[in-house]
Design a protein around this motif. Sequence first.
Motif, PDB file in Angstrom:
ATOM      1  N   THR A 153      56.841  21.756  16.819  1.00  3.61           N
ATOM      2  CA  THR A 153      55.777  22.251  15.956  1.00  3.61           C
ATOM      3  C   THR A 153      54.462  21.602  16.367  1.00  3.61           C
ATOM      4  O   THR A 153      54.429  20.402  16.655  1.00  3.61           O
ATOM      5  CB  THR A 153      56.099  21.908  14.493  1.00  3.61           C
ATOM      6  N   GLU A 197      50.227  20.679   8.874  1.00  3.12           N
ATOM      7  CA  GLU A 197      50.255  19.815   7.695  1.00  3.12           C
ATOM      8  C   GLU A 197      51.678  19.319   7.418  1.00  3.12           C
ATOM      9  O   GLU A 197      52.654  20.039   7.622  1.00  3.12           O
ATOM     10  CB  GLU A 197      49.749  20.609   6.481  1.00  3.12           C
ATOM     11  N   ARG A 198      51.799  18.068   6.951  1.00  8.16           N
ATOM     12  CA  ARG A 198      53.123  17.515   6.651  1.00  8.16           C
ATOM     13  C   ARG A 198      53.324  17.220   5.170  1.00  8.16           C
ATOM     14  O   ARG A 198      54.449  16.950   4.746  1.00  8.16           O
ATOM     15  CB  ARG A 198      53.362  16.240   7.462  1.00  8.16           C
ATOM     16  N   ARG A 228      57.867  22.167   9.735  1.00  9.84           N
ATOM     17  CA  ARG A 228      57.405  22.452   8.381  1.00  9.84           C
ATOM     18  C   ARG A 228      57.966  23.801   7.954  1.00  9.84           C
ATOM     19  O   ARG A 228      57.729  24.826   8.608  1.00  9.84           O
ATOM     20  CB  ARG A 228      55.885  22.470   8.308  1.00  9.84           C
ATOM     21  N   ASP A 242      57.294  22.008   2.974  1.00  8.30           N
ATOM     22  CA  ASP A 242      57.384  20.575   3.251  1.00  8.30           C
ATOM     23  C   ASP A 242      57.848  20.392   4.692  1.00  8.30           C
ATOM     24  O   ASP A 242      58.441  21.292   5.297  1.00  8.30           O
ATOM     25  CB  ASP A 242      58.376  19.912   2.292  1.00  8.30           C
ATOM     26  N   TRP A 243      57.565  19.216   5.225  1.00 11.92           N
ATOM     27  CA  TRP A 243      58.089  18.842   6.538  1.00 11.92           C
ATOM     28  C   TRP A 243      59.525  18.371   6.354  1.00 11.92           C
ATOM     29  O   TRP A 243      59.806  17.505   5.523  1.00 11.92           O
ATOM     30  CB  TRP A 243      57.248  17.732   7.145  1.00 11.92           C
ATOM     31  N   GLY A 251      55.346  26.168  11.136  1.00 12.25           N
ATOM     32  CA  GLY A 251      54.747  25.688  12.370  1.00 12.25           C
ATOM     33  C   GLY A 251      54.928  26.643  13.529  1.00 12.25           C
ATOM     34  O   GLY A 251      54.036  26.797  14.366  1.00 12.25           O
TER      35      GLY A 251
END
Length: 416
Positions: free
Chosen positions: A48, A53-54, A330, A356-357, A392
């Motif tokens: 990814t 964003e994580r 993600r 969410d990651w 991702g």
Amino acid sequence: MIRQTTICVTLAAALALAGTVHAQGATLLPAAQGDVALRALVNDAPATPPSVERAPVHFAWALPTDAGAITAPAPYTAISREYWSDVDGAALERGLTIRTTAPGALVLISPNGSDSRAVPPDALQVRQAGRAIPARDATVALAPQAALEGATGARFAPGALGFKLSPALGAGAFELQVAGAKGRYVVHVREPDSPVALRVDSAVSGYRTGDRVRLQARLDSDTGHARLREVGGMLVAPDGRDFPLKASRTRTGIDLDAALPDDASSVPGLWEAHVLAAGDAGGTEVLRDAKVAFEVVAPTARLRGRYAARSDAGGQLAFDLPVEVGSPGRYEVRAVLYGTDPAGRLAPVAVGHAADWLGRGAGALTLVFPPDVIAGSAAPYELRQLGLHDQGRMGRLEYRERAARIARSPLRAARP
């Protein structure tokens, strides 16, 4: 007006705010026809992008009370009344035959390469049944590149020439000649008023690496019988690679299929199926081309089949959805929540998202529906149009049109 509530908190914080929580576990409804469920995962998918964003996020918004049933987007269907020919300058100077099924076809001749000459209006000649017709008499709206761009606002190849064949000439075969043509050209013929169209259907809107792409082509006519004689084409990757489509005739048309390579998701962008067809409609020859675009994603994660529905004394409803992850990334779930209205009818109440990651192995995503978002509804509830997405790598992994049904609220079910 749609009310929206946005929550960007971790699951631990959500539980701390909720107070006493009651939950009930169950299994997702079986995958039905049209649903997508993965059987195996890959653990070597392309990484990814680091910019993704994580932080965890979940949000939901209420739907209007008069929203009606929410239907999932249907797979793309291409309807084509056009075709393209790739021709060299020598052939275009000798004469290129085009075939039309309705008066007033639109034609665009575009130079295709730096060594290709422009197509000036006075270089064009049209022949019909062996009779030469000056371009000014055979066409209306004869327009070089600058005029085309001024009229449409679109960009055209340098030296392009567009025109509409005079409706007075009727339909059938026409021969286009361009004096002094050199290089290569693309000739695009579009018949907006034709009763005959090529239809290409895709059963799904996206594929996983290693899948077989399956399409069905048929020729439709508003005025009578139409039949495809030949169909071919290719799958085209975002990086320009192409793979032949195999055709097989059925009772309703012609099926086309091709296997996607194992690295099909390694290049960002949409794949395309280019379908080229020749047919017959009431004794008239028909040429048509169509394009169908679709996404291809690696099978990087899947829903584990079970879920837990939770509610608290404040009226918040949440769904914990376990996820099995093959390749870290993600991930997102999104769904439409249906609830029972005061009249006892099941109706769409809200839309929820959560992302969410997640690392390789077991993880979970939680859809949260705050009390103000689901106000006015009650059990039974249904979770519909549940999709799992790889954010991702940008693709939908799994889908359930009807995912879960809760006959009683978890809070009531937990009481003695």
